[in-house]
Design an enzyme around this catalytic site. Structure first.
Site, short mmCIF file in Angstrom:
data_model
loop_
_atom_site.label_atom_id
_atom_site.label_comp_id
_atom_site.label_asym_id
_atom_site.label_seq_id
_atom_site.Cartn_x
_atom_site.Cartn_y
_atom_site.Cartn_z
N GLU A 74 0.81 -1.22 0.00
CA GLU A 74 0.00 0.00 0.00
C GLU A 74 0.84 1.27 0.00
OE1 GLU A 74 -2.58 -3.24 1.84
OE2 GLU A 74 -0.51 -2.52 2.15
N PHE A 136 -11.88 -6.88 13.86
CA PHE A 136 -10.76 -7.38 13.08
C PHE A 136 -10.40 -6.37 11.98
CE2 PHE A 136 -9.27 -9.85 9.33
CZ PHE A 136 -8.04 -10.26 9.85
N GLN A 137 -9.14 -6.03 11.90
CA GLN A 137 -8.60 -5.08 10.92
C GLN A 137 -9.29 -3.72 11.01
OE1 GLN A 137 -8.38 -6.87 6.98
NE2 GLN A 137 -6.36 -7.70 7.46
N LYS A 186 -17.85 -0.66 5.27
CA LYS A 186 -18.16 -1.77 4.36
C LYS A 186 -19.65 -1.88 4.09
CE LYS A 186 -17.18 -6.69 3.59
NZ LYS A 186 -16.49 -7.90 4.12
N MET A 502 23.92 9.40 3.35
CA MET A 502 23.83 10.70 4.03
C MET A 502 24.08 10.55 5.52
SD MET A 502 23.52 13.92 3.47
CE MET A 502 22.58 14.36 2.01
#
Length: 603
Positions: A74, A136-137, A186, A502
């Site tokens: 993602e 969940f999630q 959802k 760096m």
């Protein structure tokens, strides 16, 4: 032939002209979301499906207007949306499911917020009845991203989906651009609704001021023609406003030197005699000196970032400040403006040209001969340069310089973060606007590969080179699989010094060369050529200066697959000039074997 992108790259989305007609039949919220994205002008969305957002992916399967690019992470989706937006001027779109899918978007959202990049992130959320139950999630992505989005939404009613998408695109693309999050429950995606995309967006309280105040413009013009040591201090807002033609006209009208920040590279041609280069921590001595000794700063679309100002209390101590920005919150945030101007950079510069012409016609004009004598002396004594490693190993600056010469100024260059980013900012040919893409404010390692992918999808006919370090590359190189499978033949110049370059440079200078956890051993593991081959790309390796041109030309000749060129470079190469963090710009350091120690009072 160099072609300006001013006419090629369209302005950002305007929902007042891009809406579609109302549909009366019953459809799912998910279908309404797809139609809304199409109506908003979205052409490509980068994402990964998952449980909470899965209802969206079913109607997306049938869309003929919106192409979905299945990324491998993602974070890659978010950076790809940024690269797409920065290359095209359009709103980038990314998608993720709830919980970890959404939180993986946090870094690119934060990056887009810092660099004023217009993206809309669509995330799925657990059903509305379960929000707040630690389902969940589940993650409160709206709360998590509230400080790093221009605005965000939680949609639980399917009837609000189309309007919310229209508002999201409008907010992302108007005023100071930025990221907007739309989190959709959802059950809202699964419920039935009718599609009603608004003809226009009306948001009470959100009224970006594009047109500057005439009185402020006139005051600025009077200061401009009277100043003896003026500087045009140009930020990324000038690029976002598509105001580079107007900037060139103003600069040539006034004869004032121009400095362009990291996010503004290409806004004013490097080859122009009035261009002093990039200012800041790793800016040119001429650009830093110009700001420090100026008596007037005309700051356009810039925010007086700490990487430019150094120790703020010592920055440009004798300068009067004209500060113009679309975002009123930036005016006087870091440095108090004597003449504050709120407005779109193109509108501001256009009005300044008219006002300055009126002053010049009235015979008001300061003599800048002495100022230019000083500036030219700094440019002569302190030019950009680099040394060739005595052991015969490859100089990273040489690689990037040759890449710029061979690929040319019309190529889109996308940089990661670190030493290679600074070398690319200095040694690539920044002549054409909107061909330099990098992570400025957030300094996000891993930006280059997915952002280059997004840029290539946005401008498929352009050559796109990612300049990356071996540290950055190992964070997000999995998106090369996406490039190979989805047809985005980007090219990657991997500046491989086997270290976090760096950070190693800072350890050399400030930590007595105690190299704690900066050696990546990536000159040995992994084998980047084999890795590229395994991901469906073409892998090349170059470790000799004699082979650099031929290797770049070979990569340029491959256009049916992504190419990764592993340039094995010297690990002790450093970025110069340099202003140490927290110190005054007057303490700028140059490589001692390339130029005398910096002492502006001697010139």
């Amino acid at each position: 032939m160099q072609v300006s992108l001013e006419a090629e790259v369209p302005h950002l989305f305007d929902p007042q002209t891009d809406g579609e007609a109302e549909m009366t039949e019953q459809i799912t919220g998910a279908k309404a979301l797809v139609l809304a994205l199409e109506s908003a002008g979205a052409e490509i969305a980068f994402g990964i499906p998952g449980g909470a957002i899965l209802p969206l992916y079913d109607p997306l399967f049938d869309s003929t207007k919106l192409r979905h690019i299945l990324v491998r992470h993602e974070q890659g989706a978010g950076h790809a949306a940024e690269g797409y937006a920065m290359a095209t001027g359009k709103v980038g779109v990314c998608m993720a499911t709830s919980g970890p899918g959404a939180t993986n978007l946090v870094t690119p959202i934060s990056n887009a917020y810092m660099d004023s990049t217009p993206i809309v992130a669509i995330t799925g959320q657990v059903p509305s009845s379960m929000i707040g139950s630690d389902a969940f999630q589940e993650a409160d992505i709206r709360g998590i991203t509230m400080p790093i989005t221009k605005h965000n939404f939680l949609v639980t009613n399917p009837d609000e989906i189309a309007r919310t998408v229209a508002e999201a695109f409008y907010i992302a693309s108007t005023g100071r651009p930025g990221p907007v999050l739309v989190d959709v429950a959802k059950d809202a995606l699964q419920a039935m609704t009718t599609f009603d995309y608004p003809d226009k967006v009306d948001l009470p309280g959100y009224r970006p001021a594009a047109k500057p105040h005439g009185k402020q413009i006139r005051e600025a013009a009077k200061l401009i023609v009277a100043a003896k040591r003026p500087v045009l201090y140009i930020g990324g807002g000038v690029q976002l406003a598509r105001a580079t033609k107007e900037l060139k006209q103003l600069a040539e009208l006034t004869g004032i030197p121009v400095v362009t920040t990291l996010m503004a590279r290409g806004a004013f041609p490097d080859s122009h005699p009035q261009h002093m280069g990039m200012p800041g921590m790793h800016g040119t001595v001429g650009a830093v000196g110009a700001l420090q000794r100026s008596d007037l700063l005309i700051a356009l679309g810039t925010r007086f970032d700490d990487r430019v100002t150094g120790k703020l209390s010592t920055f440009a101590p004798d300068a009067t400040i004209v500060h113009a920005d679309i975002d009123p919150a930036e005016i006087s945030k870091n440095r108090t403006a004597d003449v504050p101007i709120v407005g779109d950079a193109r509108e501001v510069i256009t009005d300044l040209i008219v006002a300055v012409k009126a002053e010049l016609d009235a015979g008001n004009q300061a003599d800048l001969t002495g100022w230019w004598r000083q500036l030219d002396a700094w440019r002569t004594v302190y030019p950009l340069g680099y040394d060739t490693p005595s052991d015969g190993s490859l100089s990273p600056q040489f690689v990037i310089e040759r890449l710029g010469k061979i690929a040319g100024p019309d190529t889109v260059y996308v940089a990661g973060v670190g030493q290679h980013q600074m070398w690319a900012a200095h040694y690539l040919p920044h002549e054409v606007p909107h061909t330099w893409i990098n992570s400025g404010g957030a300094g996000t390692m891993g930006f280059a590969v997915p952002a280059a992918m997004g840029a290539k999808f946005g401008r498929p006919d352009a050559t796109v080179w990612a300049i990356d370090g071996d540290g950055c590359f190992q964070m997000t190189n999995q998106e090369l699989v996406t490039c190979a499978l989805e047809g985005a033949p980007i090219k990657v110049a991997l500046i491989n010094n086997g270290a976090l370059g760096m950070v190693r440079q800072w350890q050399t200078l400030f930590y007595n060369a105690r190299y704690s956890n900066t050696d990546l051993h990536s000159r040995r593991v992994p084998d980047f050529v084999k890795l590229a081959d395994a991901m469906g790309c073409i892998g090349l390796r170059c470790e000799s200066a004699d082979d650099v041109d031929a290797t770049i030309e070979k990569a340029m000749g491959i256009n049916d697959a992504p190419v990764v060129v592993d340039f094995g470079v010297h690990k002790d190469a450093m970025v110069w000039p340099m202003v140490a963090a927290g110190t005054s710009n007057d303490d700028i350091k140059v490589a001692r074997d390339l130029a005398p120690a910096w002492d502006p009072e001697e010139l």
